[in-house]
Scaffold this motif. Structure first.
Motif, PDB file in Angstrom:
ATOM      1  N   GLY A 114       0.838  -1.209   0.000  1.00 32.68           N
ATOM      2  CA  GLY A 114       0.000   0.000   0.000  1.00 32.68           C
ATOM      3  C   GLY A 114       0.868   1.252   0.000  1.00 32.68           C
ATOM      4  O   GLY A 114       1.853   1.337  -0.750  1.00 32.68           O
ATOM      5  N   ILE A 115       0.554   2.194   0.872  1.00 28.84           N
ATOM      6  CA  ILE A 115       1.351   3.439   0.945  1.00 28.84           C
ATOM      7  C   ILE A 115       2.726   3.128   1.538  1.00 28.84           C
ATOM      8  O   ILE A 115       3.671   3.883   1.383  1.00 28.84           O
ATOM      9  CB  ILE A 115       0.617   4.498   1.808  1.00 28.84           C
ATOM     10  CG1 ILE A 115      -0.802   4.742   1.296  1.00 28.84           C
ATOM     11  CG2 ILE A 115       1.375   5.819   1.813  1.00 28.84           C
ATOM     12  CD1 ILE A 115      -1.659   5.589   2.235  1.00 28.84           C
ATOM     13  N   ALA A 153      -3.287   9.556  -0.235  1.00 27.11           N
ATOM     14  CA  ALA A 153      -2.217   9.387   0.756  1.00 27.11           C
ATOM     15  C   ALA A 153      -2.663   9.880   2.134  1.00 27.11           C
ATOM     16  O   ALA A 153      -2.268   9.324   3.154  1.00 27.11           O
ATOM     17  CB  ALA A 153      -0.966  10.144   0.309  1.00 27.11           C
ATOM     18  N   TYR A 154      -3.488  10.935   2.139  1.00 26.97           N
ATOM     19  CA  TYR A 154      -3.917  11.534   3.415  1.00 26.97           C
ATOM     20  C   TYR A 154      -5.427  11.635   3.495  1.00 26.97           C
ATOM     21  O   TYR A 154      -6.045  12.313   2.667  1.00 26.97           O
ATOM     22  CB  TYR A 154      -3.365  12.955   3.550  1.00 26.97           C
ATOM     23  CG  TYR A 154      -1.871  13.036   3.581  1.00 26.97           C
ATOM     24  CD1 TYR A 154      -1.170  12.797   4.748  1.00 26.97           C
ATOM     25  CD2 TYR A 154      -1.152  13.363   2.438  1.00 26.97           C
ATOM     26  CE1 TYR A 154       0.219  12.879   4.784  1.00 26.97           C
ATOM     27  CE2 TYR A 154       0.229  13.443   2.453  1.00 26.97           C
ATOM     28  CZ  TYR A 154       0.908  13.204   3.634  1.00 26.97           C
ATOM     29  OH  TYR A 154       2.278  13.278   3.653  1.00 26.97           O
ATOM     30  N   SER A 161     -12.982  13.392   1.885  1.00 23.36           N
ATOM     31  CA  SER A 161     -12.026  13.572   0.798  1.00 23.36           C
ATOM     32  C   SER A 161     -10.604  13.244   1.253  1.00 23.36           C
ATOM     33  O   SER A 161     -10.361  12.965   2.428  1.00 23.36           O
ATOM     34  CB  SER A 161     -12.120  14.987   0.229  1.00 23.36           C
ATOM     35  OG  SER A 161     -11.984  15.907   1.279  1.00 23.36           O
ATOM     36  N   PHE A 162      -9.685  13.299   0.291  1.00 25.16           N
ATOM     37  CA  PHE A 162      -8.305  12.860   0.508  1.00 25.16           C
ATOM     38  C   PHE A 162      -7.359  13.854  -0.127  1.00 25.16           C
ATOM     39  O   PHE A 162      -7.739  14.607  -1.022  1.00 25.16           O
ATOM     40  CB  PHE A 162      -8.075  11.490  -0.149  1.00 25.16           C
ATOM     41  CG  PHE A 162      -8.958  10.417   0.416  1.00 25.16           C
ATOM     42  CD1 PHE A 162      -8.527   9.628   1.457  1.00 25.16           C
ATOM     43  CD2 PHE A 162     -10.241  10.205  -0.090  1.00 25.16           C
ATOM     44  CE1 PHE A 162      -9.344   8.648   1.996  1.00 25.16           C
ATOM     45  CE2 PHE A 162     -11.070   9.231   0.440  1.00 25.16           C
ATOM     46  CZ  PHE A 162     -10.614   8.450   1.486  1.00 25.16           C
ATOM     47  N   ARG A 200      -8.736   7.571   9.097  1.00 31.86           N
ATOM     48  CA  ARG A 200      -8.048   7.986  10.324  1.00 31.86           C
ATOM     49  C   ARG A 200      -6.580   8.165   9.987  1.00 31.86           C
ATOM     50  O   ARG A 200      -6.007   7.335   9.275  1.00 31.86           O
ATOM     51  CB  ARG A 200      -8.254   6.878  11.364  1.00 31.86           C
ATOM     52  CG  ARG A 200      -7.562   7.003  12.672  1.00 31.86           C
ATOM     53  CD  ARG A 200      -8.145   8.045  13.575  1.00 31.86           C
ATOM     54  NE  ARG A 200      -9.552   7.962  13.893  1.00 31.86           N
ATOM     55  CZ  ARG A 200     -10.092   7.147  14.803  1.00 31.86           C
ATOM     56  NH1 ARG A 200      -9.338   6.311  15.459  1.00 31.86           N
ATOM     57  NH2 ARG A 200     -11.381   7.187  15.056  1.00 31.86           N
ATOM     58  N   TYR A 201      -5.985   9.218  10.505  1.00 36.47           N
ATOM     59  CA  TYR A 201      -4.609   9.547  10.181  1.00 36.47           C
ATOM     60  C   TYR A 201      -3.652   8.585  10.907  1.00 36.47           C
ATOM     61  O   TYR A 201      -2.860   8.982  11.752  1.00 36.47           O
ATOM     62  CB  TYR A 201      -4.378  10.997  10.626  1.00 36.47           C
ATOM     63  CG  TYR A 201      -3.211  11.660  10.003  1.00 36.47           C
ATOM     64  CD1 TYR A 201      -3.254  12.087   8.691  1.00 36.47           C
ATOM     65  CD2 TYR A 201      -2.047  11.856  10.719  1.00 36.47           C
ATOM     66  CE1 TYR A 201      -2.176  12.692   8.116  1.00 36.47           C
ATOM     67  CE2 TYR A 201      -0.964  12.464  10.159  1.00 36.47           C
ATOM     68  CZ  TYR A 201      -1.034  12.880   8.856  1.00 36.47           C
ATOM     69  OH  TYR A 201       0.057  13.477   8.282  1.00 36.47           O
ATOM     70  N   ASN A 202      -3.764   7.305  10.584  1.00 41.98           N
ATOM     71  CA  ASN A 202      -2.975   6.273  11.264  1.00 41.98           C
ATOM     72  C   ASN A 202      -1.643   6.046  10.573  1.00 41.98           C
ATOM     73  O   ASN A 202      -1.588   5.928   9.352  1.00 41.98           O
ATOM     74  CB  ASN A 202      -3.727   4.932  11.239  1.00 41.98           C
ATOM     75  CG  ASN A 202      -4.866   4.878  12.230  1.00 41.98           C
ATOM     76  OD1 ASN A 202      -4.841   5.550  13.247  1.00 41.98           O
ATOM     77  ND2 ASN A 202      -5.875   4.068  11.925  1.00 41.98           N
TER      78      ASN A 202
END
Ligand SMILES: Cc1cc2nc3c(=O)[nH]c(=O)nc-3n(C[C@H](O)[C@H](O)[C@H](O)COP(=O)(O)OP(=O)(O)OC[C@H]3O[C@@H](n4cnc5c(N)ncnc54)[C@H](O)[C@@H]3O)c2cc1C
Length: 484
Positions: free
Chosen positions: A48-49, A404-405, A301-302, A440-442
């Motif tokens: 993934g990322i 990505a975010y 959104s991202f 969630r910004y995990n």
């Protein structure tokens, strides 16, 4: 990777969407309990990322991926997957480049003072004292939250420009949750105090900030190895298949529909663990959820991410792992030096690879620009900054990473709650995990931990609340932004 023709379980398998850290962790943990899950991955690489991209032998991350965690089961798992000799302990060096000068990051008062000069430093201290007397009214936004803790002047120098590059919107439209997650306990007074305190009193924090673990071939090495372990346990990984539909009935997901170059597939599932973006998961449901649920999904959104990787002579690059670029006159936001992450990322001695990072929105001018033009832009911007002689730059590569975010805007929480609520009523065997999977910004560790707890719930009947991961957690990077 396994071939789909082998999908012949008499009982429908547990299906996992995504072969990133969360999905592969879930698969690996299930394998330990003699379950044979099927992982479905849209891309042709795992991780993934947290993948490692390889071009002509040069290896680079999507942003640099430090391995650090305060969650012992996660660090145990990292070391279970990769042997110790595959881990490097790297010294961390990162600075902010602002107005032609390098500032230590995390900020060090003496260094910041010297660079800012006496007059500007006095202004910053006065500005800090001012917010103590008159704090910003609205501290629910990134701007208000941060300015209240460092003063308006330091906020503008060290936080505003970069944050706005990352999110592409004014900092007063970003929720404080993001700041609170990344720069918890930020406070100018305690920053100065910590800098003056003897090191032994900050040992725990300092050791994590000053060094980190890193797989010698990059983070992708962890996930490539993990996928081998999953398959050795009897799990299957179906690559290049995108989940586009999920049929549900009687409160349960029954069939997952995928698309690939080979066409459409229907795969029965007994349970569905999903690390695909939660809005896309809900939009894929058949029959469709009601309009208000679809509206909430649309509302999430991202921010997307693009790296221009440039091969340059090692002795001309900076020694940092990465530098933040706060100057508003260039679009790039951060520069990685992948040779400083691991010498094994670099196939040619005497050269290194810089990753120029642009925060973008899918479909915008940068996202759709030709790679050749993006490489030229990167070279021009390095010249504008005066960081490198452009005539010495070698090969260039461009990597785009959508979503990505997960964006923390003013309605994201409400929207996530609506999706969660609908899933808990209408698809009780669907388990969202990970980063975009939960919006969630995990980081990797928390993404993995949600997977570990979910598997525990599935096989042991525990009732961990995975939505609490990374909410109550304490942060070691009190003065830092862990991935930014
Ligand atoms: C710039 C940057 C720097 C970072 N730095 C760090 C760091 O230093 N340390 C750290 O620990 N973490 C870091 N992170 C965070 C880390 O990358 C993530 O936490 C982690 O990769 C999330 O794992 P995941 O499995 O939840 O999601 P992902 O990594 O997003 O994986 C999800 C997978 O699902 C697949 N997928 C999506 N939709 C579908 C579909 N419809 N069908 C099939 N498959 C699908 C995707 O292709 C992907 O492979 C960073 C992130 C960024 C953006």
């Amino acid at each position: 990777m396994s071939d789909v023709s082998r999908i012949d379980d008499s009982e429908a398998p547990i299906v996992i969407i995504g072969a990133g850290p969360a999905g592969l962790t879930a698969a690996y943990q299930l394998g330990k309990h003699d379950r044979r899950p099927l992982v479905i991955e849209a891309d042709d690489v795992v991780g993934g990322i947290s993948r490692t991209v390889v071009r002509d032998g040069w290896r680079f991350d999507i942003g640099g991926h430090r391995f650090f965690t305060k969650v012992p089961p996660v660090s145990d798992l990292w070391h279970e997957v990769l042997p110790d000799e595959d881990f490097l302990t790297r010294p961390r060096m990162s600075r902010i480049f602002y107005n032609g000068k390098f500032y230590d990051y995390p900020l060090k008062p003496t260094n910041a003072l010297r660079n800012l000069g006496l007059i500007e430093s006095i202004r910053c201290v006065m500005s800090y004292m001012w917010v103590r007397v008159r704090p910003p009214k609205d501290q629910s936004t990134f701007e208000g939250y941060t300015a209240a803790r460092v003063g308006w002047r330091l906020y503008r120098i060290f936080f505003k420009t970069y944050t706005e590059k990352v999110w592409g919107v004014p900092a007063d439209q970003i929720q404080a949750d993001w700041a609170a997650q990344r720069i918890k306990n930020l406070n100018l007074f305690s920053a100065v105090w910590n800098a003056l305190m003897p090191k032994r009193n900050q040992k725990d924090i300092a050791s994590l900030i000053e060094e980190f673990e890193y797989p010698r071939h990059g983070p992708g090495m962890m996930w490539e190895r993990c996928s081998e372990l999953v398959q050795a346990q009897g799990g299957r990984i179906l690559m290049n298949n995108r989940v586009v539909g999920i049929e549900h009935e009687g409160g349960r997901a029954k069939v997952v529909i995928t698309e690939s170059d080979q066409g459409t597939r229907r795969i029965d599932c007994s349970q569905l663990v999903s690390s695909m973006p939660i809005p896309r998961l809900v939009q894929a449901m058949i029959p469709s959820p009601p309009e208000e649920v679809l509206t909430a999904a649309k509302g999430l959104s991202f921010r997307d991410f693009l790296t221009v990787a440039l091969v340059v002579p090692e002795d001309e690059a900076f020694p940092d792992n990465w530098i933040y670029v706060h100057s508003a006159d260039v679009k790039l936001g951060r520069i990685q030096n992948f040779g400083a992450w691991s010498p094994e990322m670099i196939p040619e001695r005497s050269m290194t690879c810089l990753g120029l990072e642009y925060f973008v929105t899918e479909g915008d001018d940068l996202w759709t620009a030709d790679d050749v033009d993006l490489i030229q832009l990167g070279i021009r911007e390095l010249k504008t900054l005066g960081l490198l002689d452009p005539s010495h730059i070698g090969e260039g590569y461009v990597v785009r990473m959508p979503k990505a975010y997960p964006m923390y805007d003013s309605c994201y929480k409400e929207n996530v709650d609506i999706l969660r609520g609908w899933l808990s009523q209408n698809a009780t065997n669907v388990h969202p995990i990970g980063r975009n999977g939960m919006h969630r910004y995990n980081n990797q560790d928390h993404s993995m931990y949600t997977a570990m707890l979910t598997v525990d719930n599935m096989v042991s009947g525990t009732s961990h609340d995975v939505w609490q991961v990374n909410v109550d957690a304490e942060y070691h990077e009190e003065l830092s932004r862990s991935e930014l």
